[in-house]
Design an enzyme around this catalytic site. Structure first.
Site, PDB file in Angstrom:
ATOM      1  N   GLY A  78       0.807  -1.118   0.037  1.00  0.00           N
ATOM      2  CA  GLY A  78      -0.268  -0.050   0.087  1.00  0.00           C
ATOM      3  C   GLY A  78       1.029   1.386  -0.001  1.00  0.00           C
ATOM      4  O   GLY A  78       0.372   2.779  -0.348  1.00  0.00           O
ATOM      5  N   LYS A  99       9.628   2.454   0.815  1.00  0.00           N
ATOM      6  CA  LYS A  99       8.651   2.647   2.039  1.00  0.00           C
ATOM      7  C   LYS A  99       8.295   3.716   1.974  1.00  0.00           C
ATOM      8  O   LYS A  99       9.024   4.223   2.781  1.00  0.00           O
ATOM      9  CB  LYS A  99       9.010   1.792   2.682  1.00  0.00           C
ATOM     10  N   ARG A 162      14.388  -0.229   1.361  1.00  0.00           N
ATOM     11  CA  ARG A 162      14.468  -1.889   1.941  1.00  0.00           C
ATOM     12  C   ARG A 162      15.321  -2.358   0.900  1.00  0.00           C
ATOM     13  O   ARG A 162      14.771  -2.436   0.189  1.00  0.00           O
ATOM     14  CB  ARG A 162      13.227  -1.910   2.503  1.00  0.00           C
ATOM     15  N   ARG A 169       6.237 -13.531   0.646  1.00  0.00           N
ATOM     16  CA  ARG A 169       5.540 -13.892   2.135  1.00  0.00           C
ATOM     17  C   ARG A 169       4.225 -14.602   2.197  1.00  0.00           C
ATOM     18  O   ARG A 169       3.959 -15.084   0.842  1.00  0.00           O
ATOM     19  CB  ARG A 169       4.421 -12.366   2.055  1.00  0.00           C
ATOM     20  N   ASP A 235       1.458 -11.672   6.308  1.00  0.00           N
ATOM     21  CA  ASP A 235       1.751 -10.907   4.989  1.00  0.00           C
ATOM     22  C   ASP A 235       3.043  -9.897   5.829  1.00  0.00           C
ATOM     23  O   ASP A 235       3.760  -9.204   4.512  1.00  0.00           O
ATOM     24  CB  ASP A 235       1.132  -9.770   5.078  1.00  0.00           C
ATOM     25  N   ASP A 245       9.041  -6.403   8.379  1.00  0.00           N
ATOM     26  CA  ASP A 245       7.969  -5.146   8.774  1.00  0.00           C
ATOM     27  C   ASP A 245       8.195  -5.142  10.315  1.00  0.00           C
ATOM     28  O   ASP A 245       8.033  -5.930  10.873  1.00  0.00           O
ATOM     29  CB  ASP A 245       7.107  -5.942   8.608  1.00  0.00           C
TER      30      ASP A 245
HETATM   31  P1  AMP Z   1       1.880  -3.298   8.126  1.00  0.00           P
HETATM   32  O1  AMP Z   1       0.783  -3.518   9.580  1.00  0.00           O
HETATM   33  O2  AMP Z   1       1.894  -2.033   8.639  1.00  0.00           O
HETATM   34  O3  AMP Z   1       2.211  -4.811   7.387  1.00  0.00           O
HETATM   35  O4  AMP Z   1       0.318  -3.358   7.447  1.00  0.00           O
HETATM   36  C1  AMP Z   1      -0.834  -3.875   6.467  1.00  0.00           C
HETATM   37  C2  AMP Z   1      -1.392  -3.066   5.199  1.00  0.00           C
HETATM   38  O5  AMP Z   1      -1.114  -2.147   5.743  1.00  0.00           O
HETATM   39  C3  AMP Z   1      -0.157  -3.499   4.209  1.00  0.00           C
HETATM   40  O6  AMP Z   1      -0.696  -4.336   2.758  1.00  0.00           O
HETATM   41  C4  AMP Z   1       0.590  -2.214   4.132  1.00  0.00           C
HETATM   42  O7  AMP Z   1       0.946  -1.383   2.670  1.00  0.00           O
HETATM   43  C5  AMP Z   1      -0.664  -1.119   4.119  1.00  0.00           C
HETATM   44  N1  AMP Z   1      -0.245   0.220   4.820  1.00  0.00           N
HETATM   45  C6  AMP Z   1      -0.370   0.500   6.049  1.00  0.00           C
HETATM   46  N2  AMP Z   1       0.545   2.183   5.467  1.00  0.00           N
HETATM   47  C7  AMP Z   1       0.160   2.477   4.756  1.00  0.00           C
HETATM   48  C8  AMP Z   1      -0.025   3.859   4.384  1.00  0.00           C
HETATM   49  N3  AMP Z   1      -0.022   4.833   5.189  1.00  0.00           N
HETATM   50  N4  AMP Z   1      -0.554   3.999   3.068  1.00  0.00           N
HETATM   51  C9  AMP Z   1      -1.380   2.713   2.585  1.00  0.00           C
HETATM   52  N5  AMP Z   1      -0.728   1.306   2.839  1.00  0.00           N
HETATM   53  C10 AMP Z   1      -0.791   1.992   3.689  1.00  0.00           C
HETATM   54 MG    MG Z   2       3.701  -5.907   6.533  1.00  0.00          MG
END
Ligand code: AMP
Ligand code: MG
Length: 464
Positions: A78, A99, A162, A169, A235, A245
């Site tokens: 994302g 990132k 990164r 994954r 993930d 992560d």
């Molecule tokens: P995480 O909990 O960091 O593993 O994130 C879970 C999902 O949310 C992943 O697919 C990230 O790409 C997405 N994500 C986290 N922060 C953001 C953001 N600021 N904008 C868009 N997607 C995000």
């Molecule tokens: Mg993640």
């Protein structure tokens, strides 16, 4: 980019969104050298901020599912964009990802951005993990974007570069299964991480076994250094066995088997003592995804996969015994030694003692009394006897000092240096980075050694 050989459904072509003013904050020269990167290209803040993308790069965002706290959601990168794959001088393939580089088709309601504190935190913790000998994604650089990013309030925007041996994954294969492309994606994954399995009579089972073994080892290493990942969603579990992560992760100071730091982990699903259990749970999700590749008969496939899955405990216990054995100066710890090692952890917990420093004290001076209680004194005597039977005091000490770091990135101190960095002073961060990336060095300034009793109540946040 080899990833683009996969079916289109697995990724989206996407370009980083340009930022107003790219400024390099930290760059990992040794890593760049290790990877054989062309510095004139890769040390350019415009590239690291996504403002300049060479024509030959074809950036993408990857699609994947994540079981988050037990429930599946469609995710995908994302806010991360895979810029390119590079080959190291040894011929190993690496992903280079930005990132915080802007929105992608998988951003959902997110802004695709990241802020300076969490990106520097990931940089420092991942590099400390690497220095401790724990498989991990690496950090090449952090740049400021010159743009505010709004969270609870406005923070300086930043982008982390990164590096990982891949970003495949468990959730990537789950997603592939849901889109009926599990064979294509598994074959690609095997070619990338477990090419030897191709020669086996049951290549996909072999692959599952390899992923499981890597995870068993990884979790044993996390436990051995008191590392709590905090968000072990599917993930966030790699196929390569690298830690990935670094949102809400933290090292614990005081030993507590049930320590949780993450603000969103209300039930303690991802607490320290649960990490092996969760790894196995995630591997069961991987097994689900592989079912169609194992046998035409579903039940036969499940039985075969379960046969492998159920080797996890044994593999994990073996890795734990080896890793902790070193910490206690035992080259070849026996099953009985495991009880002795566990008794030590119970004592630590009861006396509310520091995990890292207690092991260090045993290493530095096995005769200095560590525990005040009689039980503790008895434990230490019994331990010293075992060490004597197992090897010479000198060899035991050398082993222990190679397995027990003098320094870990302690939470309170890390918050301090990130606070300074947020207000524009990067010097304390750089000093701490230098210290924690030499964790076994004998010379460590006193403040990095101090255990903080308030660490128990320390709270981490998913680094958005
Ligand atoms: P995480 O909990 O960091 O593993 O994130 C879970 C999902 O949310 C992943 O697919 C990230 O790409 C997405 N994500 C986290 N922060 C953001 C953001 N600021 N904008 C868009 N997607 C995000
Ligand atoms: Mg993640």
């Amino acid at each position: 980019m080899t990833y683009r050989q996969l079916p289109d459904i697995m990724y989206a072509e996407v370009h980083p969104t340009p930022v107003s003013r790219a400024e390099l904050v930290v760059f990992n020269d040794p890593l760049a050298e290790e990877l054989g990167l062309d510095i004139s290209l890769w040390k350019n803040p415009e590239l690291l901020a996504g403002n300049f993308v060479p024509k030959e790069f074809t950036p993408i965002a990857q699609a994947y599912i994540g079981h988050q706290f037990g429930y599946p959601t469609m995710l995908g990168d994302g806010r991360a964009i895979l810029l390119d794959e590079v080959l190291s001088p040894q011929g190993e393939r690496f992903d280079i990802q930005l990132k915080g580089a802007g929105r992608t088709p998988y951003s959902r309601r997110g802004d695709g951005r990241a802020v300076i504190g969490p990106m520097l935190r990931e940089y420092l913790v991942s590099e400390a993990m690497h220095a401790l000998g724990i498989p991990t994604s690496r950090s090449l650089a952090v740049v400021l974007t010159g743009e505010p990013v709004y969270r609870e309030r406005a923070f300086p925007g930043a982008i982390l570069t990164r590096v990982a041996s891949s970003h495949l994954r468990v959730g990537t294969l789950q997603y592939a299964r849901s889109k009926n492309v599990i064979k294509e994606v598994s074959d690609y994954t095997i070619a990338r991480h477990d090419p030897l399995c191709k020669e086996e009579s049951e290549p996909y089972l072999c692959f599952f076994q390899e992923v499981l073994s890597r995870q068993a080892k990884l979790i044993a290493l996390w436990q051995a250094f008191g590392f709590i990942h905090g968000v072990m969603n599917t993930d966030n579990m790699t196929i390569s066995g690298e830690t990935i992560d670094y949102g809400p992760c933290a090292f614990m100071d005081t030993y507590r088997a049930d320590q949780v730091f993450s603000s969103i982990d209300q039930t303690g699903r991802y607490r320290y003592s649960h990490q092996p259990l969760i790894a196995k749970w995630n591997l069961a999700r991987l097994a689900d995804a592989l079912i169609p590749l194992i046998d035409r008969e579903e039940q036969t496939a499940i039985d075969k996969l379960l046969g492998v899955l159920n080797t996890f405990e044994e593999k994990y216990r073996e890795e734990w015994r080896l890793q902790f054995g070193k910490k206690f100066g035992l080259v070849n710890p026996s099953k009985e030694d495991v009880a002795m090692m566990e008794a030590f952890l119970e004592l630590l917990e009861k006396e509310e003692m520091d995990f890292t420093n207690s092991f260090l004290q045993l290493s530095d001076d096995p005769f200095a009394l560590l525990f005040p209680s009689e039980k503790g004194v008895n434990w230490q005597n019994a331990w010293r006897r075992r060490v004597k039977e197992n090897s010479t005091p000198e060899d035991a000490k050398t082993l222990m000092l190679s397995a027990n770091p003098r320094v870990i990135p302690r939470n309170i101190l890390l918050e301090e240096v990130l606070g300074a960095a947020r207000s524009g002073d990067i010097a304390p961060f750089k000093e701490m980075l230098e210290i924690v990336t030499h964790p076994f060095s004998a010379k460590v300034p006193e403040k990095y050694l101090q255990s903080s009793p308030s660490d128990k109540k320390f709270v981490t946040y998913c680094g958005t």
